[in-house]
Design a protein around this motif. Structure first.
Motif, short mmCIF file in Angstrom:
data_model
loop_
_atom_site.label_atom_id
_atom_site.label_comp_id
_atom_site.label_asym_id
_atom_site.label_seq_id
_atom_site.Cartn_x
_atom_site.Cartn_y
_atom_site.Cartn_z
N LEU A 213 18.83 -4.09 21.51
CA LEU A 213 17.37 -5.24 21.79
C LEU A 213 18.55 -6.25 22.28
CD1 LEU A 213 16.62 -7.36 19.59
CD2 LEU A 213 18.63 -7.66 18.92
N ALA B 11 22.34 -6.91 18.61
CA ALA B 11 21.91 -6.07 16.99
C ALA B 11 22.87 -6.13 16.17
CB ALA B 11 20.93 -5.06 17.84
N VAL C 80 18.55 -4.97 12.54
CA VAL C 80 17.48 -4.33 13.46
C VAL C 80 17.33 -2.69 12.02
CG1 VAL C 80 17.62 -4.95 15.44
CG2 VAL C 80 19.41 -2.62 14.82
N VAL D 75 12.63 -3.20 17.28
CA VAL D 75 13.85 -3.36 18.23
C VAL D 75 12.90 -4.09 19.30
CG1 VAL D 75 15.11 -3.32 19.80
CG2 VAL D 75 14.96 -1.31 17.99
#
Length: 207
Positions: free
Chosen positions: A55, A107, A147, A166
């Motif tokens: 991410l 993330a 995520v 993502v």
């Protein structure tokens, strides 16, 4: 990658990635950046070797491509900032910029109902906490993108996170920062225009 933590006075409990105004909401949560008088660093943490943990690098790459005027970006797909080089990167930032203001992006794993959501928080994040790594805390403000689900086999969970989720979340975070960059530019133009007008008015009065 980190676990979802507490946040200071968010305007919303959560911002969901499927909300058509998610980028605007996220940018609004970052309004503090508009008044910062320090070099603003966007530190995008993660690795391109893991679907769930890419991410940050995806966001960094999008921001570099956007050509921001008021933010310095670290962490891209080409040059990721991860567990191995995070401490070195923080030291480099501190040597390069005087008293930098760091926006950290990472993330994280959280509860099932929170997957696909963002939150902005004051203070640092703890990279690596989600996979039991001890890394330095970083950030004056941070954005977490949740995520996937935490609780067990975190490395396996990260490797099996949907890339579509993502990538969509990365686009929203990048757009929110681009909007913030534009707002800072508009504020500078407004202040410059006001200053020019006041100077002109003063000159007219003198004459």
């Amino acid at each position: 990658m980190n676990f979802k933590s507490g946040f200071l006075k968010p305007q919303r409990d959560r911002i969901y990635y499927e909300d058509e105004h998610a980028a605007e909401h996220l940018s609004s949560e970052m309004k503090l950046l508009l008044s910062v008088r320090k070099p603003i660093i966007v530190l995008c943490i993660g690795t391109d070797r893991s679907t769930g943990d890419c991410l940050g690098p995806l966001v960094g790459t999008k921001l570099i491509d956007a050509g921001l005027k008021h933010f310095h970006v670290y962490g891209t797909l080409e040059h990721p900032v991860h567990a191995v080089n995070l401490e070195e990167t923080i030291q480099k930032i501190e040597l390069t910029f005087e008293n930098p203001y760091i926006l950290a992006i990472d993330a994280c794993l959280g509860r099932l109902k929170s997957v696909g959501t963002f939150q902005v928080g004051a203070g640092p994040i703890k990279p690596g906490a989600g996979v039991n790594k001890v890394l330095p805390e970083v950030g004056d403000i941070h954005i977490n993108g949740i995520v996937n689900v935490s609780g067990f086999m975190e490395f396996f969970v990260l490797q099996n996170t949907r890339l579509h989720l993502v990538m969509t979340m990365a686009s929203i975070i990048a757009k929110s920062i681009i909007l913030a960059d534009q707002q800072i530019e508009l504020k500078k133009i407004s202040l410059k225009t006001k200053s020019s007008w006041l100077k002109h008015a003063k000159d007219v009065n003198i004459n």
